[in-house]
Design a protein around this motif. Sequence first.
Motif, mmCIF file in Angstrom:
data_model
loop_
_atom_site.group_PDB
_atom_site.id
_atom_site.type_symbol
_atom_site.label_atom_id
_atom_site.label_comp_id
_atom_site.label_asym_id
_atom_site.label_seq_id
_atom_site.Cartn_x
_atom_site.Cartn_y
_atom_site.Cartn_z
ATOM 1 N N GLU A 508 0.718 -1.141 -0.073
ATOM 2 C CA GLU A 508 -0.031 0.013 0.012
ATOM 3 C C GLU A 508 0.984 1.302 0.154
ATOM 4 O O GLU A 508 1.953 1.287 0.568
ATOM 5 C CB GLU A 508 -1.046 0.010 1.138
ATOM 6 N N ASP A 509 0.407 2.354 -0.632
ATOM 7 C CA ASP A 509 1.248 3.526 -0.711
ATOM 8 C C ASP A 509 1.333 4.156 0.565
ATOM 9 O O ASP A 509 0.344 4.457 1.459
ATOM 10 C CB ASP A 509 0.131 4.479 -1.404
ATOM 11 N N PRO A 510 2.779 4.241 1.165
ATOM 12 C CA PRO A 510 2.922 4.616 2.207
ATOM 13 C C PRO A 510 2.957 6.323 2.618
ATOM 14 O O PRO A 510 3.482 6.715 3.712
ATOM 15 C CB PRO A 510 4.325 3.999 2.655
ATOM 16 N N SER A 511 2.552 6.973 1.576
ATOM 17 C CA SER A 511 2.870 8.387 1.700
ATOM 18 C C SER A 511 1.963 8.961 2.803
ATOM 19 O O SER A 511 0.836 8.492 2.854
ATOM 20 C CB SER A 511 2.785 8.968 0.197
ATOM 21 N N PRO A 512 2.496 10.123 3.299
ATOM 22 C CA PRO A 512 1.445 11.121 4.056
ATOM 23 C C PRO A 512 0.358 11.600 3.103
ATOM 24 O O PRO A 512 0.920 11.562 1.869
ATOM 25 C CB PRO A 512 2.615 11.989 4.457
ATOM 26 N N PHE A 513 -0.552 12.021 3.608
ATOM 27 C CA PHE A 513 -1.702 12.263 2.816
ATOM 28 C C PHE A 513 -2.262 13.693 3.512
ATOM 29 O O PHE A 513 -2.382 13.901 4.700
ATOM 30 C CB PHE A 513 -2.618 11.283 2.280
ATOM 31 N N LEU A 514 -2.836 14.755 2.655
ATOM 32 C CA LEU A 514 -3.361 15.748 3.002
ATOM 33 C C LEU A 514 -4.553 15.796 2.104
ATOM 34 O O LEU A 514 -4.546 16.090 0.997
ATOM 35 C CB LEU A 514 -2.576 16.929 2.997
ATOM 36 N N SER A 578 7.696 13.895 13.749
ATOM 37 C CA SER A 578 6.959 13.622 12.346
ATOM 38 C C SER A 578 5.409 14.229 12.865
ATOM 39 O O SER A 578 4.846 14.673 11.943
ATOM 40 C CB SER A 578 6.913 12.122 11.925
ATOM 41 N N VAL A 579 5.046 13.913 14.222
ATOM 42 C CA VAL A 579 3.719 14.200 14.585
ATOM 43 C C VAL A 579 3.590 15.934 14.506
ATOM 44 O O VAL A 579 2.489 16.327 14.020
ATOM 45 C CB VAL A 579 3.451 13.592 15.888
ATOM 46 N N VAL A 580 4.769 16.321 15.277
ATOM 47 C CA VAL A 580 4.756 17.851 15.225
ATOM 48 C C VAL A 580 4.690 18.537 14.058
ATOM 49 O O VAL A 580 3.978 19.515 13.764
ATOM 50 C CB VAL A 580 5.729 18.412 15.839
ATOM 51 N N ASN A 581 5.499 17.816 12.988
ATOM 52 C CA ASN A 581 5.399 18.391 11.670
ATOM 53 C C ASN A 581 4.024 18.422 10.898
ATOM 54 O O ASN A 581 3.620 19.376 10.325
ATOM 55 C CB ASN A 581 6.695 17.634 10.774
ATOM 56 N N GLY A 582 3.645 17.227 11.141
ATOM 57 C CA GLY A 582 2.179 17.086 10.681
ATOM 58 C C GLY A 582 1.313 17.983 11.259
ATOM 59 O O GLY A 582 0.368 18.671 10.436
ATOM 60 N N PHE A 583 1.110 18.285 12.562
ATOM 61 C CA PHE A 583 0.440 19.352 13.144
ATOM 62 C C PHE A 583 0.503 20.460 12.577
ATOM 63 O O PHE A 583 -0.315 21.324 12.346
ATOM 64 C CB PHE A 583 0.574 19.147 14.807
ATOM 65 N N GLU A 584 1.853 20.906 12.408
ATOM 66 C CA GLU A 584 2.054 22.402 12.049
ATOM 67 C C GLU A 584 1.874 22.737 10.749
ATOM 68 O O GLU A 584 1.249 23.748 10.302
ATOM 69 C CB GLU A 584 3.668 22.497 12.023
ATOM 70 N N ILE A 585 1.655 21.529 9.815
ATOM 71 C CA ILE A 585 1.219 21.633 8.344
ATOM 72 C C ILE A 585 -0.448 21.994 8.528
ATOM 73 O O ILE A 585 -0.808 22.687 7.866
ATOM 74 C CB ILE A 585 1.485 20.524 7.473
ATOM 75 N N LEU A 586 -0.874 21.114 9.103
ATOM 76 C CA LEU A 586 -2.485 21.102 9.262
ATOM 77 C C LEU A 586 -2.935 22.503 9.948
ATOM 78 O O LEU A 586 -3.943 22.877 9.408
ATOM 79 C CB LEU A 586 -2.874 19.969 10.128
ATOM 80 N N LYS A 587 -2.307 22.930 10.873
ATOM 81 C CA LYS A 587 -2.573 24.076 11.735
ATOM 82 C C LYS A 587 -2.523 25.328 10.548
ATOM 83 O O LYS A 587 -3.217 26.304 10.848
ATOM 84 C CB LYS A 587 -1.415 24.415 12.716
ATOM 85 N N LEU A 588 -1.639 25.454 9.460
ATOM 86 C CA LEU A 588 -1.677 26.432 8.578
ATOM 87 C C LEU A 588 -3.011 26.251 7.472
ATOM 88 O O LEU A 588 -3.412 27.485 6.992
ATOM 89 C CB LEU A 588 -0.575 26.142 7.666
#
Length: 771
Positions: A508-514, A578-588
């Motif tokens: 399965e595709d392991p990429s992060p998703f938005l 990695s979690v913090v990075n994802g949170f910072e992206i979503l926060k924008l």
Amino acid sequence: MSKPSYPENWHDIDIGLYSRSVKIFNQVRKLLSVKMKLHTADQVEKGDIFLFNHFSRFETFIPQFLIYEKTGAYCCAIASGEFFREDNVLSRYLSNVGCFPHNHPRLFQLLAAQILRGRKVIIFPEGGMVKDHRVMDVKGHYSVYSRLTGERRKHHTGAAVLAQGLEIFKEMIRTAYQEKNHAQLVRWKEQLELDSLDQLLTSALKPTLIIPSNITFYPIRTSENLLLTSVELFSGGLSMRQTEELLVEGNIIFRNTDMDIRMGMPVNPQQDWSWSTKALQDLVAAELTSLDDIFTMPLAPKNWKHKLLGSLLKSSSNMTRNRYMEEIYANVTINLSHLASTLIMHCIENSLLLIERQRFYNALYIGVKKLQTNTAIHLHRSLLNPNYYRNLNIGTNQSFEHFINIAKLSDLIVEEGEYYRFLPKLLEEHDFDLIRLENLIAVYNNEAEPIAAVSKTMIEALAECDRLDPEELAGWRFEDEQMDLKWELHKYTKPVYEDINDHETATEDPSPFLLQPVEENGIGVLLIHGLLASPAEMKGYGVHLMHQGYTVMGVRLKGHGSSPYALRDQSWEDWYTSVVNGFEILKLHCRKIVVTGFSTGGALALKLASENRPDILGVSVAAVPLKFINPTFMLIPFLHGTNKFVDWVSSYEGVKPFLENVSEHPRVNYRNVPVRCLYELRLLIQHMDEFLPKIEIPVLIVHGDHDPVVSVKSASEIMQKIKAPDRQLKILKSNRHGIIMENIDGMWKINDDFIIHCASETKAAEFSRIE
């Protein structure tokens, strides 16, 4: 000064000595910290004359041996005549490995003969070390500083002259074939010591190509080193020039340094010939009989045709020189120090002496992301790998600290609170032999100056700092997460890792998703997968949430979705980053966020929720590990410690670095579990006692009653340790661990209701404040 006395011909390459030298070079290269990377397509095969910028003395022999490794072709090089003044061990060695003195009266003839024999020639057209890296004058023309005259001069045209002479001789060979002048062809074959006339014709049919190449060192260090200390013990004092060279060049060898050798587009000298040059060359070629005739013609013309052709060739050689020098400097490998130096010099030249540190870092990050889309610029791999530049936008970057520290120690920059102040020394003139010690920022700026797009991009980046679109920033940061996976795959899917990778079953595709809905409801959901899995584990639920109007970010924990070997090299702090990075992206994208984590991802979600982040409405977790069904897990810390001990005392990696994992979802999870990651999980679990009581926002804890991996007792223990008044515990009917991925017993609906509850509670609180 008397002319040097050299034999008319020169020593041929000693094949045995050359081969032994290459072997020794490879052995020494393994011992040193210099990482040499040759960037080339087919230039190294097609080229005849290779040109390199001359930064230090250490790279003089390197291109010869690297080209030999790549092609099997022996290479000649031009060395300073001072090395051949005396007959000693060094001069004999240089002669036998293909080095020719620069002041040999028949230099061009000798090198041309080498090329016709199938060998390659290396030339440094700058004619010496350009320590200040300043290669452009105020008018934008290329020139370098001459130590002999103390003035700036044009680069040497020797490579162009050599290539032009070869083209004339090749035309003479082709003409002789057409005219069936067998006797002349045989004479040339014997003079050149070729095996056959076919070899002579083959060399004549191939165009003479010049390959402009650039050697870029990164980083340039100027601190004390072992070489300087050793020499000082046995000398009565060093000159300024010697001290500088030992300090800078000694650090190139003795400390971790990247040496990028990048080959540019081939230059054909005939492209600079006018129709009159070509026509006159045909006339004159019939009057010439040897390489000596060709290369002495401009200096001692026998008639008006010779004189006119010599004048035309001189003009075209200047044109060729300009083309290959432009290509050399266009192939600089741009790194972060180049970008920072360009930005600093722009600021101080425009009287911007004080800049907020965060604004400076933001400009660097914007510049990196914009330059990544410019395919005409060669970026150092550290500007393509997010692990090296990612933290610029939050004002911390470990790989950049060395540059700033050197600037401070050199009195170029000072910190004043949250600001950097650029000092006048940046604009001062420095001695040619001291500039790499006194003003490294100017050196980096000079090296990048020929690439106009670098300066233009950094100036634009500084202007954009105050008006950057948050969604554009979010897009860049999400791109960094995707690039991070690509770099991980690049590193950990090499043959050395096949013993484990070949047994993996995840497809399965392991990429992060938005995921962004058509109509957003203003709330984001951060999804965090479990240990050994990837974002694919949460993708189904993420799509479900998106259809309800939520913006959804699925993070990829570092080391997941690529190779168990990658996971083996990570700590739980890396996963949390990695979690913090994802949170910072979503926060924008969203002002309010609900965090949902599964298993180990749940533990990390609770850690994030404990940090009093006002953007987080609530946190929901499923199957968080605290107690395990398999009690042998408690032995993992001991096993990991044993592995570390064995790794220390032997060349083997450990007693048992991986354990086999029987997964519920083999298309998503690793089949092999690194013992190191289980040890890190145990450390994270121990840390939970510290952060669980700090959680104050709404919490939902969900667990399967017959979870085969994590004991259901974990849920009640976590519930007791959390002190938040708004907390819920849901026990589902399930004999499976993956309750989110499989949506067991209405898991998605339960979590949906919790998200709605968090949103409504927030709205009610906001309404009461208004009242």
